[in-house]
Design an enzyme around this catalytic site. Structure first.
Site, PDB file in Angstrom:
ATOM      1  N   PRO A   9       0.934  -1.210   0.059  1.00  0.00           N
ATOM      2  CA  PRO A   9      -0.145   0.045   0.039  1.00  0.00           C
ATOM      3  C   PRO A   9       0.910   1.214   0.069  1.00  0.00           C
ATOM      4  O   PRO A   9       1.881   1.544   0.884  1.00  0.00           O
ATOM      5  CB  PRO A   9      -0.786  -0.054   1.230  1.00  0.00           C
ATOM      6  CG  PRO A   9      -0.093  -1.214   2.093  1.00  0.00           C
ATOM      7  CD  PRO A   9       0.616  -2.016   1.256  1.00  0.00           C
ATOM      8  N   ASN A  10       0.315   2.255  -0.767  1.00  0.00           N
ATOM      9  CA  ASN A  10       0.802   3.677  -0.876  1.00  0.00           C
ATOM     10  C   ASN A  10       2.263   3.607  -1.621  1.00  0.00           C
ATOM     11  O   ASN A  10       2.513   4.730  -1.856  1.00  0.00           O
ATOM     12  CB  ASN A  10       0.953   4.165   0.590  1.00  0.00           C
ATOM     13  CG  ASN A  10      -0.253   4.212   1.394  1.00  0.00           C
ATOM     14  OD1 ASN A  10      -1.200   4.723   0.832  1.00  0.00           O
ATOM     15  ND2 ASN A  10      -0.240   3.807   2.524  1.00  0.00           N
ATOM     16  N   ARG A  17       4.836  11.341  -2.277  1.00  0.00           N
ATOM     17  CA  ARG A  17       4.566  10.912  -0.799  1.00  0.00           C
ATOM     18  C   ARG A  17       5.811  11.178   0.003  1.00  0.00           C
ATOM     19  O   ARG A  17       6.933  10.475  -0.127  1.00  0.00           O
ATOM     20  CB  ARG A  17       4.273   9.208  -1.017  1.00  0.00           C
ATOM     21  CG  ARG A  17       4.004   8.816   0.456  1.00  0.00           C
ATOM     22  CD  ARG A  17       4.115   7.311   0.475  1.00  0.00           C
ATOM     23  NE  ARG A  17       3.908   6.719   1.828  1.00  0.00           N
ATOM     24  CZ  ARG A  17       4.246   5.310   2.198  1.00  0.00           C
ATOM     25  NH1 ARG A  17       4.546   4.569   1.263  1.00  0.00           N
ATOM     26  NH2 ARG A  17       3.951   5.036   3.301  1.00  0.00           N
ATOM     27  N   TYR A  22      10.801   9.365   1.606  1.00  0.00           N
ATOM     28  CA  TYR A  22      10.844   8.562   0.544  1.00  0.00           C
ATOM     29  C   TYR A  22      11.614   9.034  -0.873  1.00  0.00           C
ATOM     30  O   TYR A  22      11.744   8.159  -1.748  1.00  0.00           O
ATOM     31  CB  TYR A  22       9.625   7.938   0.162  1.00  0.00           C
ATOM     32  CG  TYR A  22       8.707   7.021   1.473  1.00  0.00           C
ATOM     33  CD1 TYR A  22       9.377   5.981   1.746  1.00  0.00           C
ATOM     34  CD2 TYR A  22       7.805   7.718   2.073  1.00  0.00           C
ATOM     35  CE1 TYR A  22       8.942   5.365   2.966  1.00  0.00           C
ATOM     36  CE2 TYR A  22       7.163   7.075   2.987  1.00  0.00           C
ATOM     37  CZ  TYR A  22       7.772   5.910   3.459  1.00  0.00           C
ATOM     38  OH  TYR A  22       7.281   5.286   4.456  1.00  0.00           O
ATOM     39  N   ASN A  73       8.173  -5.400  -0.835  1.00  0.00           N
ATOM     40  CA  ASN A  73       8.064  -4.173  -0.136  1.00  0.00           C
ATOM     41  C   ASN A  73       6.411  -3.940   0.193  1.00  0.00           C
ATOM     42  O   ASN A  73       5.772  -3.746  -0.487  1.00  0.00           O
ATOM     43  CB  ASN A  73       8.534  -2.886  -0.673  1.00  0.00           C
ATOM     44  CG  ASN A  73       8.588  -1.661  -0.007  1.00  0.00           C
ATOM     45  OD1 ASN A  73       8.030  -1.889   1.176  1.00  0.00           O
ATOM     46  ND2 ASN A  73       8.959  -0.483  -0.249  1.00  0.00           N
ATOM     47  N   ALA A  76       3.354  -0.751   4.904  1.00  0.00           N
ATOM     48  CA  ALA A  76       2.821  -0.686   6.190  1.00  0.00           C
ATOM     49  C   ALA A  76       2.359  -2.115   6.639  1.00  0.00           C
ATOM     50  O   ALA A  76       2.278  -2.587   7.725  1.00  0.00           O
ATOM     51  CB  ALA A  76       1.585   0.107   6.419  1.00  0.00           C
ATOM     52  N   HIS A  79       4.213  -4.384   8.998  1.00  0.00           N
ATOM     53  CA  HIS A  79       4.222  -4.497  10.608  1.00  0.00           C
ATOM     54  C   HIS A  79       2.966  -4.957  11.134  1.00  0.00           C
ATOM     55  O   HIS A  79       2.749  -5.025  12.410  1.00  0.00           O
ATOM     56  CB  HIS A  79       4.102  -2.687  11.076  1.00  0.00           C
ATOM     57  CG  HIS A  79       5.268  -2.100  10.249  1.00  0.00           C
ATOM     58  ND1 HIS A  79       6.459  -2.447  10.152  1.00  0.00           N
ATOM     59  CD2 HIS A  79       5.365  -1.096   9.021  1.00  0.00           C
ATOM     60  CE1 HIS A  79       7.377  -1.661   9.515  1.00  0.00           C
ATOM     61  NE2 HIS A  79       6.568  -0.778   8.782  1.00  0.00           N
ATOM     62  N   GLU A  97      12.778  -9.255   2.019  1.00  0.00           N
ATOM     63  CA  GLU A  97      12.120  -8.225   2.389  1.00  0.00           C
ATOM     64  C   GLU A  97      12.775  -6.858   2.315  1.00  0.00           C
ATOM     65  O   GLU A  97      13.817  -6.906   2.503  1.00  0.00           O
ATOM     66  CB  GLU A  97      11.562  -8.267   3.937  1.00  0.00           C
ATOM     67  CG  GLU A  97      10.911  -6.992   4.727  1.00  0.00           C
ATOM     68  CD  GLU A  97      10.939  -7.283   6.013  1.00  0.00           C
ATOM     69  OE1 GLU A  97      11.168  -8.093   6.660  1.00  0.00           O
ATOM     70  OE2 GLU A  97      10.552  -6.179   6.677  1.00  0.00           O
ATOM     71  N   HIS A  99      12.760  -2.510   2.100  1.00  0.00           N
ATOM     72  CA  HIS A  99      12.292  -1.090   2.290  1.00  0.00           C
ATOM     73  C   HIS A  99      12.933  -0.129   1.890  1.00  0.00           C
ATOM     74  O   HIS A  99      14.599  -0.104   1.941  1.00  0.00           O
ATOM     75  CB  HIS A  99      12.062  -0.857   3.807  1.00  0.00           C
ATOM     76  CG  HIS A  99      11.300  -2.003   4.546  1.00  0.00           C
ATOM     77  ND1 HIS A  99       9.947  -1.946   4.381  1.00  0.00           N
ATOM     78  CD2 HIS A  99      11.610  -3.224   4.896  1.00  0.00           C
ATOM     79  CE1 HIS A  99       9.466  -3.112   5.024  1.00  0.00           C
ATOM     80  NE2 HIS A  99      10.519  -3.697   5.285  1.00  0.00           N
ATOM     81  N   ARG A 106      13.152   4.455  12.338  1.00  0.00           N
ATOM     82  CA  ARG A 106      12.016   5.416  12.490  1.00  0.00           C
ATOM     83  C   ARG A 106      11.123   5.262  13.690  1.00  0.00           C
ATOM     84  O   ARG A 106      11.838   4.738  14.696  1.00  0.00           O
ATOM     85  CB  ARG A 106      11.235   5.138  11.190  1.00  0.00           C
ATOM     86  CG  ARG A 106      12.080   5.463   9.781  1.00  0.00           C
ATOM     87  CD  ARG A 106      11.472   5.317   8.688  1.00  0.00           C
ATOM     88  NE  ARG A 106      10.084   6.207   8.684  1.00  0.00           N
ATOM     89  CZ  ARG A 106       9.001   5.978   7.596  1.00  0.00           C
ATOM     90  NH1 ARG A 106       9.230   5.082   6.846  1.00  0.00           N
ATOM     91  NH2 ARG A 106       8.030   6.719   7.732  1.00  0.00           N
TER      92      ARG A 106
HETATM   93  C1  DQA Z   1       8.127   1.345   3.786  1.00  0.00           C
HETATM   94  C2  DQA Z   1       8.487   1.518   5.139  1.00  0.00           C
HETATM   95  C3  DQA Z   1       7.036   1.132   5.988  1.00  0.00           C
HETATM   96  O1  DQA Z   1       7.268   1.318   7.273  1.00  0.00           O
HETATM   97  C4  DQA Z   1       6.250   1.954   5.452  1.00  0.00           C
HETATM   98  O2  DQA Z   1       4.621   1.839   5.895  1.00  0.00           O
HETATM   99  C5  DQA Z   1       5.822   1.877   3.957  1.00  0.00           C
HETATM  100  C6  DQA Z   1       7.226   2.251   3.106  1.00  0.00           C
HETATM  101  C7  DQA Z   1       9.549   1.586   2.980  1.00  0.00           C
HETATM  102  O3  DQA Z   1       9.778   1.266   1.889  1.00  0.00           O
HETATM  103  O4  DQA Z   1      10.650   2.547   3.555  1.00  0.00           O
HETATM  104  O5  DQA Z   1       4.919   2.255   3.198  1.00  0.00           O
HETATM  105  O6  DQA Z   1       7.930  -0.269   3.463  1.00  0.00           O
END
Ligand code: DQA
Length: 148
Positions: A9-10, A17, A22, A73, A76, A79, A97, A99, A106
């Site tokens: 997501p996102n 964003r 990021y 990736n 969120a 978590h 995994e 990020h 963070r």
């Molecule tokens: C993320 C880190 C996550 O905590 C966050 O919710 C994201 C992006 C990253 O790529 O740094 O959406 O996965």
């Protein structure tokens, strides 16, 4: 070799964003860079993004016998999602995994990854390069398992 890149997501909003966290590179630009490298290295890739947990679960489930590795990736869902963790464990396709940000530097709620224990390893904090490092990690995992 075939590697499936999954984005949660996102991540479709990358570029605009929270650029302080990021950066300003879009997901399409990241995909372009990963595609260029994978072409050079003779690796087939697919790049997908979804804002829906269930869709990600379905993609992980259907990875078996199609993909040598998944680079994930989970955003969120990293978590929060027992469902993603269970899917990775059930399918057994080696999963890396990744990020963009360093989740350990963070907010505290980002320090815990529910998927980390069922992934081969974690790459966190290298911005868009986390994706190319993920590709390299996938190759390493495949080569290591071939040598066993
Ligand atoms: C993320 C880190 C996550 O905590 C966050 O919710 C994201 C992006 C990253 O790529 O740094 O959406 O996965």
């Amino acid at each position: 070799m075939k590697v499936l890149f999954l984005n949660g997501p996102n991540l479709n909003l990358l570029g605009t964003r929270e650029p302080g966290v990021y950066g300003t590179v879009t997901l399409a630009q990241i995909e372009e860079r990963v595609r260029a490298l994978s072409r050079e290295w003779g690796i087939e890739i697919e790049f997908r993004q979804s804002n829906h947990e269930g869709e990600l679960v379905t993609w992980i489930q259907s990875a078996l016998s199609h993909w040598d590795a998944i680079v994930l990736n989970a955003g969120a869902y990293t978590h929060t999602s027992i469902a993603l963790r269970d899917a990775i464990a059930a399918v057994g396709v080696p999963t890396i995994e990744i990020h963009l940000s360093n989740i350990h530097a963070r907010e505290e709620f980002r320090h815990r990854s529910l998927i980390a224990p069922v992934c081969v390893g974690q790459i966190s904090g290298f911005g868009p390069e986390s994706y190319t490092l993920g590709l390299q990690a996938a190759i390493t995992v495949k080569e290591t398992s071939a040598r066993k």
